[in-house]
Scaffold this motif. Structure first.
Motif, PDB file in Angstrom:
ATOM      1  N   LEU A  74       0.812  -1.219   0.000  1.00 52.31           N
ATOM      2  CA  LEU A  74       0.000   0.000   0.000  1.00 52.31           C
ATOM      3  C   LEU A  74       0.848   1.272   0.000  1.00 52.31           C
ATOM      4  O   LEU A  74       0.360   2.343  -0.358  1.00 52.31           O
ATOM      5  CB  LEU A  74      -0.948   0.008   1.195  1.00 52.31           C
ATOM      6  N   SER A  75       2.106   1.162   0.400  1.00 48.07           N
ATOM      7  CA  SER A  75       2.988   2.341   0.396  1.00 48.07           C
ATOM      8  C   SER A  75       3.725   2.488  -0.932  1.00 48.07           C
ATOM      9  O   SER A  75       4.591   3.348  -1.062  1.00 48.07           O
ATOM     10  CB  SER A  75       3.985   2.262   1.548  1.00 48.07           C
ATOM     11  N   ARG A  76       3.371   1.677  -1.912  1.00 44.71           N
ATOM     12  CA  ARG A  76       4.042   1.687  -3.216  1.00 44.71           C
ATOM     13  C   ARG A  76       4.020   3.078  -3.858  1.00 44.71           C
ATOM     14  O   ARG A  76       5.010   3.515  -4.439  1.00 44.71           O
ATOM     15  CB  ARG A  76       3.360   0.670  -4.118  1.00 44.71           C
ATOM     16  N   GLN A  77       2.915   3.790  -3.746  1.00 39.89           N
ATOM     17  CA  GLN A  77       2.830   5.122  -4.356  1.00 39.89           C
ATOM     18  C   GLN A  77       3.849   6.082  -3.748  1.00 39.89           C
ATOM     19  O   GLN A  77       4.447   6.894  -4.453  1.00 39.89           O
ATOM     20  CB  GLN A  77       1.438   5.688  -4.183  1.00 39.89           C
ATOM     21  N   GLY A  78       4.065   5.988  -2.454  1.00 41.03           N
ATOM     22  CA  GLY A  78       5.061   6.843  -1.814  1.00 41.03           C
ATOM     23  C   GLY A  78       6.465   6.542  -2.292  1.00 41.03           C
ATOM     24  O   GLY A  78       7.277   7.447  -2.495  1.00 41.03           O
ATOM     25  N   TRP A  79       6.754   5.266  -2.498  1.00 35.52           N
ATOM     26  CA  TRP A  79       8.089   4.892  -2.999  1.00 35.52           C
ATOM     27  C   TRP A  79       8.290   5.390  -4.418  1.00 35.52           C
ATOM     28  O   TRP A  79       9.368   5.864  -4.777  1.00 35.52           O
ATOM     29  CB  TRP A  79       8.283   3.379  -2.930  1.00 35.52           C
ATOM     30  N   TRP A  80       7.253   5.298  -5.260  1.00 32.25           N
ATOM     31  CA  TRP A  80       7.364   5.806  -6.626  1.00 32.25           C
ATOM     32  C   TRP A  80       7.518   7.325  -6.610  1.00 32.25           C
ATOM     33  O   TRP A  80       8.251   7.891  -7.427  1.00 32.25           O
ATOM     34  CB  TRP A  80       6.154   5.396  -7.453  1.00 32.25           C
ATOM     35  N   GLY A  81       6.824   7.984  -5.701  1.00 33.54           N
ATOM     36  CA  GLY A  81       6.988   9.433  -5.582  1.00 33.54           C
ATOM     37  C   GLY A  81       8.406   9.802  -5.188  1.00 33.54           C
ATOM     38  O   GLY A  81       8.986  10.752  -5.711  1.00 33.54           O
TER      39      GLY A  81
END
Length: 154
Positions: A74-81
């Motif tokens: 679920l934290s994937r978007q933060g890592w991509w950011g």
């Protein structure tokens, strides 16, 4: 202060020299970029539904497994950011342009200076479009991922 801490913890016997070393540069880079790394991940985790972790615990999932199977995906978007924000700066730091001490104070990158010198406007505009696509495509992919995750589909 760092030397005193290392001496107090008996990690080193004598204070190490920090000035003008690679270690000092790495510490400075981490110190300056850490907030930019933490904030996107924090913003993503702040929006995370806590009932998912409660459901994992109710189903007998240990905390470490809930982290790997629920929180990390679920934290994937933060890592991509983080990747989108920090990768260009990291590349610039690790691969600096060669120094031109006796140049005529031309601060433009070499490729841009070459386009101005050769007056090769068609190639320069093609390169500009490619660079624009390199900037826009990851943003569009990120937006689609975010929209899909908000819609409930995975």
């Amino acid at each position: 202060m760092l030397n005193q801490l290392l001496l107090a913890l008996r990690i080193v016997d004598e204070p190490p020299a920090w000035l003008s070393t690679d270690t000092a540069v790495y510490i400075g880079i981490v110190y300056s970029y850490l907030p930019f790394m933490v904030l996107p991940i924090y913003a993503t985790l702040e929006k995370m539904d806590q009932t998912l972790l409660e459901a994992a615990a109710d189903l007998g999932c240990p905390n470490w497994k809930a982290f790997w199977l629920v929180t990390l995906p679920l934290s994937r978007q933060g890592w991509w950011g983080d990747f989108a924000l920090l990768h260009p700066d990291h590349w610039r730091i690790r691969h600096p342009r060669p120094s031109r001490q006796f140049a005529d104070h031309d601060d433009r990158p070499d490729a841009v200076a070459e386009f101005f010198a050769n007056r090769d406007w068609p190639v320069a505009s093609a390169v500009a479009v490619v660079l624009l696509c390199l900037l826009v495509v990851p943003i569009v992919i990120y937006e689609q991922m975010q929209t899909r995750d908000l819609a409930g589909g995975r």
